[in-house]
Scaffold this motif. Sequence first.
Motif, short mmCIF file in Angstrom:
data_model
loop_
_atom_site.label_atom_id
_atom_site.label_comp_id
_atom_site.label_asym_id
_atom_site.label_seq_id
_atom_site.Cartn_x
_atom_site.Cartn_y
_atom_site.Cartn_z
N LEU A 435 0.84 -1.20 0.00
CA LEU A 435 0.00 0.00 0.00
C LEU A 435 0.87 1.25 0.00
CD1 LEU A 435 -2.64 1.57 0.29
CD2 LEU A 435 -2.58 1.09 2.76
N LEU A 436 1.92 1.23 0.80
CA LEU A 436 2.81 2.39 0.88
C LEU A 436 3.40 2.72 -0.48
CD1 LEU A 436 4.39 4.53 2.52
CD2 LEU A 436 6.19 2.80 2.78
N ARG A 437 3.81 1.67 -1.22
CA ARG A 437 4.41 1.90 -2.53
C ARG A 437 3.41 2.56 -3.47
NH1 ARG A 437 8.93 -1.56 -2.41
NH2 ARG A 437 10.03 -0.44 -0.78
N LYS A 438 2.14 2.15 -3.37
CA LYS A 438 1.10 2.76 -4.22
C LYS A 438 0.97 4.25 -3.89
CE LYS A 438 -2.17 -1.04 -5.01
NZ LYS A 438 -2.83 -0.66 -6.31
N VAL A 439 0.94 4.52 -2.60
CA VAL A 439 0.74 5.91 -2.17
C VAL A 439 1.95 6.77 -2.54
CG1 VAL A 439 0.51 7.38 -0.13
CG2 VAL A 439 -0.88 5.31 -0.33
N GLU A 440 3.14 6.21 -2.39
CA GLU A 440 4.35 6.96 -2.78
C GLU A 440 4.26 7.34 -4.25
OE1 GLU A 440 7.49 4.67 0.22
OE2 GLU A 440 7.53 4.30 -1.93
N LYS A 441 3.81 6.39 -5.07
CA LYS A 441 3.70 6.63 -6.52
C LYS A 441 2.67 7.74 -6.77
CE LYS A 441 3.33 3.69 -10.65
NZ LYS A 441 1.83 3.79 -10.89
N ASP A 442 1.52 7.63 -6.12
CA ASP A 442 0.47 8.63 -6.32
C ASP A 442 0.91 10.01 -5.84
OD1 ASP A 442 -2.23 6.29 -5.42
OD2 ASP A 442 -1.02 6.54 -7.25
N MET A 443 1.78 10.07 -4.84
CA MET A 443 2.22 11.37 -4.30
C MET A 443 3.60 11.77 -4.83
SD MET A 443 0.98 11.19 -0.30
CE MET A 443 1.36 12.93 0.03
N HIS A 444 4.11 11.01 -5.79
CA HIS A 444 5.42 11.30 -6.41
C HIS A 444 6.51 11.45 -5.35
CE1 HIS A 444 2.87 11.83 -9.85
NE2 HIS A 444 2.18 12.76 -9.19
N LEU A 445 6.51 10.50 -4.44
CA LEU A 445 7.51 10.53 -3.37
C LEU A 445 8.45 9.34 -3.53
CD1 LEU A 445 5.13 11.35 -0.38
CD2 LEU A 445 6.94 12.86 -1.25
N SER A 446 9.72 9.57 -3.25
CA SER A 446 10.67 8.44 -3.27
C SER A 446 10.84 7.94 -1.84
CB SER A 446 12.02 8.93 -3.81
OG SER A 446 12.56 9.86 -2.88
N GLU A 447 11.67 6.93 -1.67
CA GLU A 447 11.88 6.37 -0.34
C GLU A 447 13.36 6.43 -0.01
OE1 GLU A 447 10.80 2.10 1.13
OE2 GLU A 447 9.05 3.09 0.28
N THR A 448 13.69 6.79 1.24
CA THR A 448 15.10 6.94 1.65
C THR A 448 15.42 5.95 2.76
OG1 THR A 448 14.95 9.27 1.12
CG2 THR A 448 16.77 8.61 2.55
N PRO A 449 16.54 5.28 2.65
CA PRO A 449 16.88 4.27 3.67
C PRO A 449 16.91 4.87 5.08
CG PRO A 449 18.46 4.19 1.88
CD PRO A 449 17.60 5.42 1.66
N GLU A 450 16.49 4.07 6.07
CA GLU A 450 16.56 4.50 7.45
C GLU A 450 18.03 4.62 7.83
OE1 GLU A 450 14.89 2.77 11.76
OE2 GLU A 450 14.78 1.58 9.93
N SER A 451 18.44 5.73 8.41
CA SER A 451 19.88 5.93 8.60
C SER A 451 20.42 5.11 9.77
CB SER A 451 20.18 7.41 8.81
OG SER A 451 19.18 7.99 9.62
N HIS A 452 19.58 4.75 10.75
CA HIS A 452 20.10 3.98 11.89
C HIS A 452 19.24 2.77 12.24
CE1 HIS A 452 23.33 6.74 12.74
NE2 HIS A 452 22.49 7.74 12.61
N PRO A 453 19.17 1.78 11.31
CA PRO A 453 18.35 0.60 11.63
C PRO A 453 18.85 -0.15 12.86
CG PRO A 453 19.73 0.20 9.71
CD PRO A 453 19.85 1.66 10.01
N GLU A 454 20.11 0.02 13.21
CA GLU A 454 20.69 -0.69 14.35
C GLU A 454 20.17 -0.15 15.68
OE1 GLU A 454 23.24 2.90 13.85
OE2 GLU A 454 22.27 1.43 12.53
N ARG A 455 19.49 1.02 15.64
CA ARG A 455 19.02 1.59 16.90
C ARG A 455 17.63 1.11 17.30
NH1 ARG A 455 21.23 7.81 16.17
NH2 ARG A 455 23.45 7.26 16.25
N GLY A 456 16.96 0.39 16.40
CA GLY A 456 15.66 -0.21 16.77
C GLY A 456 14.60 0.81 17.06
#
Length: 561
Positions: A435-456
């Motif tokens: 669903l998120l991917r659909k909405v990103e497409k409809d809103m012309h938004l890209s996705e950026t990696p989480e900078s600190h996945p190790e922090r939980g």
Amino acid sequence: MSYRFVRGLRTALCASAALSILVSGATFAAPVKKIPAVDVPLMRQVIKTLSSDEFEGRAPSTPAEQKVLDEIVARFKAAGLQPGNKGSWLQDVPTVEITASNVSPMTVKGKDGTPMSFAIGKDFVAGSYRFVPQTRVKDSELVFVGYGINAPELGWNDYAGLDMKGKTAVILVNDPDYEMQGEDGPFKGRRMTYYGRWTYKFEEAARQGATAAIVIHDTFPAAYGWNVVESSWTGAQYFVQSANDGMDQTQANAWVQKPVAEAILKAAGQDLATLTAAAKHKGFKPVPLGLTMDLSFDNTIRKAMSHNVVGLMPGKKRPDEYVLYSAHWDHLGRCAPDKTGDDICNGAVDNATGVAALATLAKMNRKAGPAARSQVFLAVTLEESGTLGSEYYAANPIFPLAKTVGGVNMDGLSPTGRARDVTVTGGDKSELTTLLRKVEKDMHLSETPESHPERGYYYRSDHFSFAKLGVPMFDVGLGEDLEKGGRAAGEAASEDYTVNRYHQPSDEYSDSWDMTGMAQEVELFYRLGRGLADGNDWPNWHPTDEFRAIRDKSLAEAGKK
Ligand SMILES: [Zn+2]
């Protein structure tokens, strides 16, 4: 706690194996029709009111609480919602405050009986999750249990074959593969899983029947220094009241500094580094240390009451299926005065913005007309004391969790203008990503990696209380790639917030705030919520996700599998 300003993430979509007609392969086919306008003046008004000095920083169970509840109820009424709790707008959240005192040294007796003594604060911190006036741990045998993880879905159990009754577990923080660069280890590599969180360590030790549990602090795997541990474990600790007064918990939970753990293991003829290396491998066997531990302290117990606010917009086709929107209304109240003498932590960004988004989303949904499913708008209390309001709701749901399709949590929206990207905290954990991917497409938004996945970070705000019991929850927000000024401007704004305003009296509202980013973020939340509420999908966690098993179980019990 709003960390919206310091993150980002790239996710790989993994298709989950079809389960059954009802819950597999969520496609979210139902298009989100016309998007109602975001009422920015309403958002400004709600933020301005809730973060004004009159609300004294919105500390729970203080006189300010009633003002906050009245304000939110009035906004929910104006948005056309119905009282969500059997005719009432409120859900009582009974809390317990425990303050430890007269804390003895932690004494560890070696094989030859010579005691090692460690000091509170400098060497260790401790507390009880049991609502009892005294904690007295005596001659409890120490056992090194590696990462202290029991993950049946991964065939991993660090407690295998061990009876922990009367014993004390000595546990490593984070999970076995956190030093990996990528995310494809058994515990998602560099990304912290819930098994890595200190809260999980104490929960699992209690499930194993341990008398006490000690987590070894180490700055990198813990993702913060000893100062954070020491300050957050000093003073009053908050819990939701439970029927058994916490008697299913260990008698004492503690953290020790790494050098203390090294000294204890040395006294047992062991080496922390060697044992840690062994603990990273499946089939690791727990190591009885042949040492015992003594620890005692007293507990001052104070019971109080706070409240969640619950509003409902009934669905027209499947009213007994629910979509959840949550945001915490509480903040720190009065805090350490700044150099101007201002001691009110107003909590404008954290989280008057989230509550304003709740009221605005309710109004947008009324404009759009009821969805197929019912929508629940939940303003929770006590997030700053450990997500207790959402934890209480999840443990005492007004609407069954097995009938709750999914939801969105909002904690700290950014007054820094529109962005070109979104970030997803927690990575690709469930079919919600479709669903998120659909909405990103409809809103012309890209996705950026989480900078600190190790922090939980996924495990540190209210959505986690619901996710932990199986409900798939979004924890997304705008990224830092701002339309005005790009990533540099976004990162600078995050840094400025984190350093100069996060949990400080200066987190205040201003009429000069650029609300265009917040309006964009509310539109994102509207599309995600409405995509769930108008569809008939039952998005599930991916097969290897740590919450899949509990969701499958709750759906099966509700006859959905
Ligand atoms: Zn917050």
